[in-house]
Design a protein around this motif. Structure first.
Motif, PDB file in Angstrom:
ATOM      1  N   SER A  85       1.230  -1.387   0.365  1.00 18.98           N
ATOM      2  CA  SER A  85      -0.163  -0.205  -0.417  1.00 18.98           C
ATOM      3  C   SER A  85       0.828   1.231   0.050  1.00 18.98           C
ATOM      4  CB  SER A  85      -1.172  -0.362   1.360  1.00 18.98           C
ATOM      5  OG  SER A  85      -0.111   0.281   2.099  1.00 18.98           O
ATOM      6  N   TRP A  86       0.302   2.370   0.322  1.00 15.32           N
ATOM      7  CA  TRP A  86       1.405   3.751  -0.206  1.00 15.32           C
ATOM      8  C   TRP A  86       1.587   4.112   1.203  1.00 15.32           C
ATOM      9  CZ3 TRP A  86       2.209   8.002  -2.862  1.00 15.32           C
ATOM     10  CH2 TRP A  86       2.776   9.084  -2.560  1.00 15.32           C
ATOM     11  N   LEU A  87       1.071   3.611   1.841  1.00 16.38           N
ATOM     12  CA  LEU A  87       1.213   3.678   3.210  1.00 16.38           C
ATOM     13  C   LEU A  87       2.074   3.129   3.970  1.00 16.38           C
ATOM     14  CD1 LEU A  87       1.053   4.644   6.786  1.00 16.38           C
ATOM     15  CD2 LEU A  87      -0.902   3.529   6.973  1.00 16.38           C
ATOM     16  N   GLU A  88       2.425   1.358   3.291  1.00 13.81           N
ATOM     17  CA  GLU A  88       3.573   0.701   4.041  1.00 13.81           C
ATOM     18  C   GLU A  88       4.498   1.353   2.545  1.00 13.81           C
ATOM     19  OE1 GLU A  88       1.236  -3.710   4.268  1.00 13.81           O
ATOM     20  OE2 GLU A  88       1.125  -2.077   2.431  1.00 13.81           O
ATOM     21  N   TRP A  89       4.928   1.797   1.739  1.00 14.21           N
ATOM     22  CA  TRP A  89       5.591   2.315   0.926  1.00 14.21           C
ATOM     23  C   TRP A  89       6.308   4.184   1.930  1.00 14.21           C
ATOM     24  CZ3 TRP A  89       5.435   7.317  -1.530  1.00 14.21           C
ATOM     25  CH2 TRP A  89       7.105   7.000  -2.516  1.00 14.21           C
ATOM     26  N   PHE A  90       4.940   4.183   1.920  1.00 13.71           N
ATOM     27  CA  PHE A  90       6.012   5.580   2.809  1.00 13.71           C
ATOM     28  C   PHE A  90       7.197   4.946   4.087  1.00 13.71           C
ATOM     29  CE2 PHE A  90       4.589   9.928   3.563  1.00 13.71           C
ATOM     30  CZ  PHE A  90       4.143  10.252   2.786  1.00 13.71           C
ATOM     31  N   LEU A  91       6.155   3.776   5.173  1.00 11.25           N
ATOM     32  CA  LEU A  91       6.612   3.921   6.356  1.00 11.25           C
ATOM     33  C   LEU A  91       8.024   3.393   5.707  1.00 11.25           C
ATOM     34  CD1 LEU A  91       4.154   1.928   8.282  1.00 11.25           C
ATOM     35  CD2 LEU A  91       5.311   2.922   8.883  1.00 11.25           C
ATOM     36  N   PHE A  92       8.143   2.309   4.901  1.00  6.64           N
ATOM     37  CA  PHE A  92       9.576   1.919   4.223  1.00  6.64           C
ATOM     38  C   PHE A  92      10.369   2.766   3.629  1.00  6.64           C
ATOM     39  CE2 PHE A  92      12.312   0.417   0.652  1.00  6.64           C
ATOM     40  CZ  PHE A  92      12.498   0.112   1.020  1.00  6.64           C
ATOM     41  N   GLU A  93      10.536   3.902   2.840  1.00  4.66           N
ATOM     42  CA  GLU A  93      10.736   5.156   2.714  1.00  4.66           C
ATOM     43  C   GLU A  93      11.661   5.680   3.495  1.00  4.66           C
ATOM     44  OE1 GLU A  93      12.195   5.456  -0.125  1.00  4.66           O
ATOM     45  OE2 GLU A  93      11.051   4.333  -1.159  1.00  4.66           O
ATOM     46  N   ILE A  94      10.414   6.214   4.683  1.00  5.55           N
ATOM     47  CA  ILE A  94      11.064   6.891   6.090  1.00  5.55           C
ATOM     48  C   ILE A  94      12.467   6.023   6.879  1.00  5.55           C
ATOM     49  CG2 ILE A  94       9.914   7.993   8.310  1.00  5.55           C
ATOM     50  CD1 ILE A  94       7.457   8.504   6.758  1.00  5.55           C
ATOM     51  N   GLU A  95      11.734   5.045   7.530  1.00  6.83           N
ATOM     52  CA  GLU A  95      12.018   3.821   7.811  1.00  6.83           C
ATOM     53  C   GLU A  95      13.761   3.586   7.273  1.00  6.83           C
ATOM     54  OE1 GLU A  95       9.256   1.967  10.925  1.00  6.83           O
ATOM     55  OE2 GLU A  95       9.798   0.547   8.490  1.00  6.83           O
ATOM     56  N   CYS A  96      13.222   3.557   5.857  1.00  4.06           N
ATOM     57  CA  CYS A  96      15.255   4.018   5.437  1.00  4.06           C
ATOM     58  C   CYS A  96      15.956   4.923   5.650  1.00  4.06           C
ATOM     59  CB  CYS A  96      14.768   3.358   4.216  1.00  4.06           C
ATOM     60  SG  CYS A  96      14.731   1.690   3.198  1.00  4.06           S
ATOM     61  N   PHE A  97      15.093   6.116   6.248  1.00  3.91           N
ATOM     62  CA  PHE A  97      16.628   7.208   6.063  1.00  3.91           C
ATOM     63  C   PHE A  97      16.775   7.433   7.900  1.00  3.91           C
ATOM     64  CE2 PHE A  97      15.116  11.260   8.203  1.00  3.91           C
ATOM     65  CZ  PHE A  97      17.016  11.902   8.063  1.00  3.91           C
ATOM     66  N   ALA A 156      17.416   4.570   9.893  1.00  4.52           N
ATOM     67  CA  ALA A 156      17.765   3.480  10.279  1.00  4.52           C
ATOM     68  C   ALA A 156      19.007   4.010   9.332  1.00  4.52           C
ATOM     69  CB  ALA A 156      17.679   2.715   9.285  1.00  4.52           C
ATOM     70  N   LYS A 157      19.325   4.642   8.423  1.00  2.90           N
ATOM     71  CA  LYS A 157      20.711   5.813   8.647  1.00  2.90           C
ATOM     72  C   LYS A 157      20.881   6.337   9.385  1.00  2.90           C
ATOM     73  CE  LYS A 157      19.973   5.637   3.835  1.00  2.90           C
ATOM     74  NZ  LYS A 157      20.331   6.300   2.136  1.00  2.90           N
ATOM     75  N   ALA A 158      20.335   6.907  10.148  1.00  2.20           N
ATOM     76  CA  ALA A 158      20.282   7.911  11.255  1.00  2.20           C
ATOM     77  C   ALA A 158      20.399   6.657  12.436  1.00  2.20           C
ATOM     78  CB  ALA A 158      19.057   8.663  11.230  1.00  2.20           C
ATOM     79  N   ARG A 159      20.327   5.478  12.864  1.00  2.00           N
ATOM     80  CA  ARG A 159      20.660   4.659  14.046  1.00  2.00           C
ATOM     81  C   ARG A 159      19.601   4.430  14.755  1.00  2.00           C
ATOM     82  NH1 ARG A 159      25.576   8.090  16.521  1.00  2.00           N
ATOM     83  NH2 ARG A 159      24.894   9.138  17.999  1.00  2.00           N
TER      84      ARG A 159
END
Length: 291
Positions: free
Chosen positions: A60-72, A74-77
């Motif tokens: 879903s759009w929300l799941e994609w949103f979650l993935f993209e935000i959590e990638c960022f 995760a990079k910030a630990r």
């Protein structure tokens, strides 16, 4: 929580400190739900594949949103902190770009026998199916879809992250209660008895006060004021129609989902609390029965 290298573990695990964190999260969750309620339901953003052509993403759009935000994040630990749990599997997220902090050891982490407790899939499910429809008033907005997909999903992610942090805080509650009287828990862990463990951590009177406090907060935070700053009194059942949130939905969210899921987290954590613990330590804890 302040998970710095010099933090006092005993203070972090004190029930008073944990309770303060949970009460602050109540405020955060209510305010974020009020923010989400200003947009329409926008059911399309929760449907798998609805934006596949645009995103090349099957979810879903929300799941994609979650993935993209959590990638960022995760990079910030973000997910190296013990009170943060990603909705995306960690093996699908990037590694931190900066060195993780040397945090104090607070929660028990078995070496590799049991993954960290994570109920985010259940949180996402009840939020989308129960909470969003309950807080969004189509009669107030006049439509079911207002096209604000980015804004609605942004608020959704913020609510989900706050709910996840609140529910997974159950592990800190369990650790605190276990360390206060390990001999009471150990027999029900060695001979697994989830019901008995749940009984040791459940405080019905505390839960009842929580629901009353939550309803009062939602009523106050959801009110409107006139030009002079005076509260405009309206019946509870009219609050959603006046542009805020439905009190019953907020209370039932905690009663039917947040509290039960927190309890699941607490019990699951306790069931694995003795893994990789030396027998000598278990024996020492059991001496508390004579105290």
């Amino acid at each position: 929580m302040n998970f710095t290298s010099g933090a006092d573990v005993s203070e972090l695990l004190s029930l008073d400190h944990i309770r303060t964190q949970l009460i602050r999260l109540e405020d955060t969750i209510i305010f974020l739900l009020i923010e989400r309620a200003q947009f329409a339901l926008n059911e399309k953003i929760y449907q798998a594949g609805a934006f596949k052509d645009e995103l090349g993403f099957d979810g879903s759009w929300l799941e994609w949103f979650l993935f993209e935000i959590e990638c960022f994040h995760a990079k910030a630990r973000r997910y190296t902190s013990p009170d943060e749990h990603a909705f995306t599997p960690l093996d699908k997220l990037p590694q931190p770009l900066i060195k993780p902090q040397a945090l104090p050891s607070i929660l028990h982490r078995p070496s590799a026998t049991h993954p960290s407790v994570n109920v985010n899939s259940k949180i996402l499910d009840f939020y989308v199916k129960q909470i969003v429809p309950g807080i969004v008033s189509s009669s107030r907005l006049g439509l079911e879809d207002d096209g604000n997909y980015g804004s609605a999903a942004t608020r959704d992610v913020e609510v989900l992250q706050a709910l996840s942090r609140r529910i997974h805080f159950g592990m800190f509650v369990s650790e605190s209660k276990f360390l206060s009287a390990p001999h009471e828990f150990i027999p029900h862990i060695l001979n697994p008895n989830p019901e008995a463990l749940a009984g040791l951590i459940t405080k019905p009177a505390v839960e009842a006060k929580l629901l009353i406090r939550l309803a009062n907060k939602a009523r106050v935070y959801g009110c409107e004021m006139d030009a002079d700053g005076k509260v405009i009194e309206v019946p509870d059942e009219e609050m959603a129609a006046r542009g805020k949130i439905d009190l019953a939905t907020i209370v039932s969210m905690y009663k039917d989902w947040v509290i039960p899921l927190t309890k699941d987290v607490e019990v699951d954590y306790l069931l694995h609390r003795l893994e990789d613990v030396p027998q000598s330590q278990i024996d020492e804890w059991m001496k508390g029965t004579a105290a």
